[in-house]
Design a protein around this motif. Structure first.
Motif, PDB file in Angstrom:
ATOM      1  N   LEU A 148     -70.010 -22.169  19.741  1.00 34.30           N
ATOM      2  CA  LEU A 148     -68.615 -22.195  20.181  1.00 34.30           C
ATOM      3  C   LEU A 148     -68.456 -21.462  21.502  1.00 34.30           C
ATOM      4  O   LEU A 148     -69.075 -20.423  21.724  1.00 34.30           O
TER       5      LEU A 148
ATOM      6  N   ALA B  77     -63.548 -23.973  23.135  1.00 36.91           N
ATOM      7  CA  ALA B  77     -63.500 -24.577  21.797  1.00 36.91           C
ATOM      8  C   ALA B  77     -62.061 -24.765  21.342  1.00 36.91           C
ATOM      9  O   ALA B  77     -61.159 -24.040  21.763  1.00 36.91           O
TER      10      ALA B  77
ATOM     11  N   ASP C 249     -70.229 -24.253  15.416  1.00 34.47           N
ATOM     12  CA  ASP C 249     -69.168 -25.212  15.075  1.00 34.47           C
ATOM     13  C   ASP C 249     -69.054 -25.481  13.577  1.00 34.47           C
ATOM     14  O   ASP C 249     -68.206 -26.260  13.144  1.00 34.47           O
TER      15      ASP C 249
ATOM     16  N   VAL D 148     -63.119 -25.558  12.964  1.00 35.70           N
ATOM     17  CA  VAL D 148     -63.414 -25.970  14.334  1.00 35.70           C
ATOM     18  C   VAL D 148     -63.088 -27.447  14.502  1.00 35.70           C
ATOM     19  O   VAL D 148     -63.534 -28.275  13.719  1.00 35.70           O
TER      20      VAL D 148
ATOM     21  N   SER E 178     -63.397 -28.723  17.877  1.00 38.49           N
ATOM     22  CA  SER E 178     -64.351 -29.024  18.941  1.00 38.49           C
ATOM     23  C   SER E 178     -65.040 -27.741  19.372  1.00 38.49           C
ATOM     24  O   SER E 178     -64.387 -26.705  19.517  1.00 38.49           O
ATOM     25  N   ALA E 179     -66.353 -27.808  19.606  1.00 36.63           N
ATOM     26  CA  ALA E 179     -67.110 -26.625  20.003  1.00 36.63           C
ATOM     27  C   ALA E 179     -66.844 -26.190  21.436  1.00 36.63           C
ATOM     28  O   ALA E 179     -67.109 -25.052  21.802  1.00 36.63           O
TER      29      ALA E 179
END
Length: 112
Positions: free
Chosen positions: A5, A9, A83, A101, A103-104
């Protein structure tokens, strides 16, 4: 392998509120953004949580990281976050997982 991450993120609560997370160090970057460590996640706040109504309290801050810490990669002695991370917030009623999460924030660096 999971992605690391970064400050770019996107993390969300179970009610689709956005977590605001700031990287505490720039010692390691991925895709041009500083990576996040566990302390960064624990300092996160939540905006836009829709958990409202009688007897309900929206997510306002992160209270725990349940999983998603790297076993192999650290920055300044703290595990880098992956992630796969999941955790809890201060919402009422509490649920088993309250943030995750989306999106990383990068596609370059992986760790375990």
């Amino acid at each position: 392998m999971p992605k690391v991450l970064t400050a770019a993120a996107q993390l969300v609560c179970a009610h689709q509120g956005l977590l605001t997370v700031r990287a505490s160090t720039a010692a390691l970057t991925a895709g041009g953004s500083p990576v996040l460590v566990q302390a960064d996640i624990l300092a996160a706040t939540v905006t836009g949580c829709t958990n409202n109504g009688p007897g309900l309290k929206p997510c306002l801050k992160v209270t725990a990281v349940v999983t998603g810490q790297s076993r192999t990669l650290t920055v300044s002695g703290q595990p880098v976050m992956l992630d796969t991370a999941l955790g809890l917030t201060d919402a009422v009623p509490p649920q088993p997982v309250l943030w995750q999460v989306r999106s990383a924030g990068q596609t370059v660096l992986e760790a375990s």
